[in-house]
Motif scaffolding. Structure first.
Motif, mmCIF file in Angstrom:
data_model
loop_
_atom_site.group_PDB
_atom_site.id
_atom_site.type_symbol
_atom_site.label_atom_id
_atom_site.label_comp_id
_atom_site.label_asym_id
_atom_site.label_seq_id
_atom_site.Cartn_x
_atom_site.Cartn_y
_atom_site.Cartn_z
ATOM 1 N N PRO A 412 -112.813 59.802 -7.092
ATOM 2 C CA PRO A 412 -113.872 59.096 -5.912
ATOM 3 C C PRO A 412 -113.401 57.573 -5.776
ATOM 4 O O PRO A 412 -113.735 57.125 -4.737
ATOM 5 C CB PRO A 412 -115.182 59.451 -6.199
ATOM 6 N N LEU A 413 -113.023 56.942 -6.742
ATOM 7 C CA LEU A 413 -112.897 55.671 -6.981
ATOM 8 C C LEU A 413 -111.550 55.105 -6.122
ATOM 9 O O LEU A 413 -111.383 54.212 -5.878
ATOM 10 C CB LEU A 413 -112.889 55.022 -8.166
ATOM 11 N N ARG A 414 -110.899 56.048 -5.600
ATOM 12 C CA ARG A 414 -109.610 55.953 -5.015
ATOM 13 C C ARG A 414 -109.811 56.169 -3.575
ATOM 14 O O ARG A 414 -108.798 56.028 -2.828
ATOM 15 C CB ARG A 414 -108.573 56.758 -5.425
ATOM 16 N N ALA A 415 -111.090 55.957 -2.960
ATOM 17 C CA ALA A 415 -111.129 56.419 -1.354
ATOM 18 C C ALA A 415 -110.581 55.272 -0.557
ATOM 19 O O ALA A 415 -109.975 55.584 0.520
ATOM 20 C CB ALA A 415 -112.501 56.278 -1.269
ATOM 21 N N LYS A 416 -110.432 54.138 -1.129
ATOM 22 C CA LYS A 416 -109.810 53.047 -0.175
ATOM 23 C C LYS A 416 -108.478 53.199 -0.035
ATOM 24 O O LYS A 416 -107.929 53.068 1.002
ATOM 25 C CB LYS A 416 -110.227 51.508 -0.863
ATOM 26 N N GLN A 417 -107.960 53.642 -1.314
ATOM 27 C CA GLN A 417 -106.461 53.755 -1.370
ATOM 28 C C GLN A 417 -106.094 54.997 -0.349
ATOM 29 O O GLN A 417 -105.068 54.955 0.327
ATOM 30 C CB GLN A 417 -105.908 54.004 -2.735
ATOM 31 N N ASP A 466 -104.448 61.227 -6.128
ATOM 32 C CA ASP A 466 -104.487 62.423 -6.464
ATOM 33 C C ASP A 466 -105.403 63.161 -5.591
ATOM 34 O O ASP A 466 -106.810 62.922 -5.620
ATOM 35 C CB ASP A 466 -104.765 62.790 -7.927
ATOM 36 N N ALA A 467 -105.012 63.939 -4.548
ATOM 37 C CA ALA A 467 -106.125 64.783 -3.566
ATOM 38 C C ALA A 467 -105.533 65.896 -3.463
ATOM 39 O O ALA A 467 -104.467 66.516 -3.490
ATOM 40 C CB ALA A 467 -105.824 64.084 -2.340
ATOM 41 N N ALA A 468 -106.541 66.965 -2.937
ATOM 42 C CA ALA A 468 -106.096 68.260 -2.567
ATOM 43 C C ALA A 468 -106.699 68.424 -1.188
ATOM 44 O O ALA A 468 -107.565 67.241 -0.673
ATOM 45 C CB ALA A 468 -107.221 69.290 -3.554
#
Length: 538
Positions: A412-417, A466-468
């Protein structure tokens, strides 16, 4: 192509434009498109060996499939641009995605070319993706040359193939060459005009220029070594001469007739005829319609339109390149141009040309050429660049997606990216991105599942995200607009929970099911619901 940065004289511009041939190669997956692309580059002297030959560092190697996901799957999912000179002409060759999931990218590429080369697998005939792509060509009246590939295998009857092309694609065919046999009994192809036969010799390392030419359709070699194939060939040629269309150059240029060639790209066979046909018959750059006037290629002032944006062509630099078709005039290094959508002046200093992975900086380019402009988010698909004039060229099409997903982060900390990455991928046209007016997260739209796999791969490798992807309750996305400003405002307020903006900021209605879509269209007659959107400078 000139290497001089100096301004050409007025007399040289028409001459340079007349030398340009800009075309795309289209096909269904696995028809041999990428192989044919490589062989055309070989005959044009642009590369020395095809992609199957990789061992020697001294050899020049290029292949149009450069993205890692393409190498893993053995398919083309990105469009490459390659330029080379042949027989006094400058050839701009655009290799389009073969996979149907990336058909929208191909549609956009077809807006940037003056002709198309359609590759058909002789064993499979006309396939679904071929039909869709040719429909776009017919809509734009783009001249099409047909190459029936893989004659060195056991394939379908050539007369049957011609009939199927004419019936399914709705386009008369004019056979230029005709095959003698197939598979192990493939003897070669016969030129119906010159009545000469190019003798087939298996082996992809053999250059076509070294192949033997036999005079006449009853050459003793054919009668002795291929008696059955020769007898069948004689019958077929008689039918072709009586029933088939004759080649008419004007009908070809109007998109009303397709010349047909037979061969085997993997064996370098029939490729030379294709290249010669492109040089001799394909049109030079054509005029383009703008809302204000007709833009002619030999107009002195520079005009171009962005039809594609591609990121990460050089993974070491994480670059983004805007592909621009020059519609008129000449690009010169350092050209000060107007970005019509924003009204701002931009300086075109570092335009590049391509040879698959390889690139070179340009000092000069002319109408018909495809150039790459380093882009840091300023340029979008459909943007028009001029030398100052406000012109709105015919736009680049976007089509309503068929599959919708939402990205789910494993961190969740990669939302901005994630948001930054999705917006950039949306601007490229890799996937369609819709940002809801009242909900969090972004909805992604695609034609096929493979697009989501490509996005996931690029998110991981280029952005470290890393996303699904999860299903989202959206049945259809239609772009909405209205000349009635008050009605549009009321519609937006009443349906805000089902509205989203795409990467270009255009409003779209995200219908959860067919019933709600039909009811909404019926309730709001003042609103236009569109399944396509023309992207241009407005």
């Amino acid at each position: 192509m000139s290497s001089s940065p100096t301004l050409k004289t007025a007399a040289s511009l028409p001459q340079e434009v007349a030398r340009r041939r800009t075309f795309a190669i289209i096909s269904h997956p696995d028809a041999g498109k990428t192989t044919l692309t490589e062989k055309l580059l070989m005959y044009g002297g642009a590369i020395r060996s095809a992609g199957t030959v990789k061992g020697k560092k001294s050899q020049q190697f290029a292949t149009s499939d450069w993205m890692e996901v393409e190498k893993q799957r053995g398919i083309s999912v990105a469009s490459s641009v390659m330029q080379f000179e042949h027989d006094g002409c400058v050839i701009n060759l655009l290799d389009t995605p073969g996979h149907q999931d990336f058909s929208e990218d191909t549609y956009r590429v077809l807006t940037a070319v003056d002709a198309a080369l359609m590759v058909i697998d002789a064993a499979k005939g006309v396939e679904a993706q071929t039909i869709k792509l040719l429909e776009v060509c017919r809509l734009r009246r783009t001249p099409v040359i047909t190459f029936i590939n893989k004659m060195d295998r056991e394939v379908r009857d050539p007369l049957e193939l011609i009939d199927e092309i004419e019936e399914t694609l709705g386009m008369p065919c004019a056979p230029i060459t005709w095959p003698i046999g197939m598979g192990k009994q493939f003897a070669g192809v016969f030129d119906l005009g010159s009545e000469r036969m190019l003798k087939f010799t298996p082996g992809e390392s053999r250059p076509e220029t070294d192949l033997e030419v036999l005079e006449g359709e009853d050459h003793p070699y054919l009668v002795e070594h291929f008696p059955i194939a020769h007898a069948t060939f004689k019958e077929e040629v008689e039918i072709v001469r009586e029933a088939a269309e004759s080649f008419d150059h004007e009908a070809f240029l109007a998109g009303d007739l397709s010349p047909v060639f037979f061969g085997s790209a993997i064996n370098n066979f029939g490729v030379r005829d294709i290249l010669q046909a492109l040089v001799s018959w394909a049109p030079p750059p054509r005029q383009r319609e703008a809302r204000q006037r007709t833009v002619r290629p030999d107009d002195g002032a520079f005009t171009g339109i962005v039809f594609k944006i591609q990121a990460n062509m050089n993974p070491q630099h994480r670059d983004r390149i805007a592909f621009l078709r020059i519609c008129s005039g000449e690009y010169r290094q350092g050209l000060k141009a107007r970005h019509v959508r924003s009204g701002k002046t931009i300086r075109l200093d570092h335009a590049i040309t391509f040879m698959a992975q390889e690139r070179a900086h340009l000092a000069s380019a002319f109408a018909g050429d495809i150039i790459g402009i380093p882009n840091h988010g300023r340029l979008r698909i459909g943007d028009v660049i001029t030398e100052g004039e406000v012109l709105e060229l015919e736009g680049i099409p976007h089509f309503s997606p068929e599959i919708f997903r939402m990205a789910r982060l494993n961190d969740p900390l990669r939302a901005k990216q994630l948001n930054k990455a999705l917006l950039e991928l949306g601007e490229e046209g890799t996937i369609q991105v819709f940002e809801p007016l009242e909900k969090t997260g972004m909805i992604l739209g695609a034609v096929g599942q493979l697009q989501f796999e490509t996005v996931a791969h690029r998110l991981q490798t280029e952005y470290g995200v890393d996303a699904a992807f999860e299903s989202v309750p959206v049945h259809k996305a239609l772009w909405v607009s209205s000349e009635d400003i008050a009605a549009m405002k009321r519609f937006t307020q009443a349906n805000a929970n089902r509205l989203a903006r795409d990467a270009a900021g255009t409003l779209a209605f995200m219908a959860p099911n067919r019933s709600i879509l039909e009811l909404t269209i019926e309730k709001w007659p003042e609103i236009d619901f569109n399944s396509t959107r023309e992207v241009g400078a407005t």
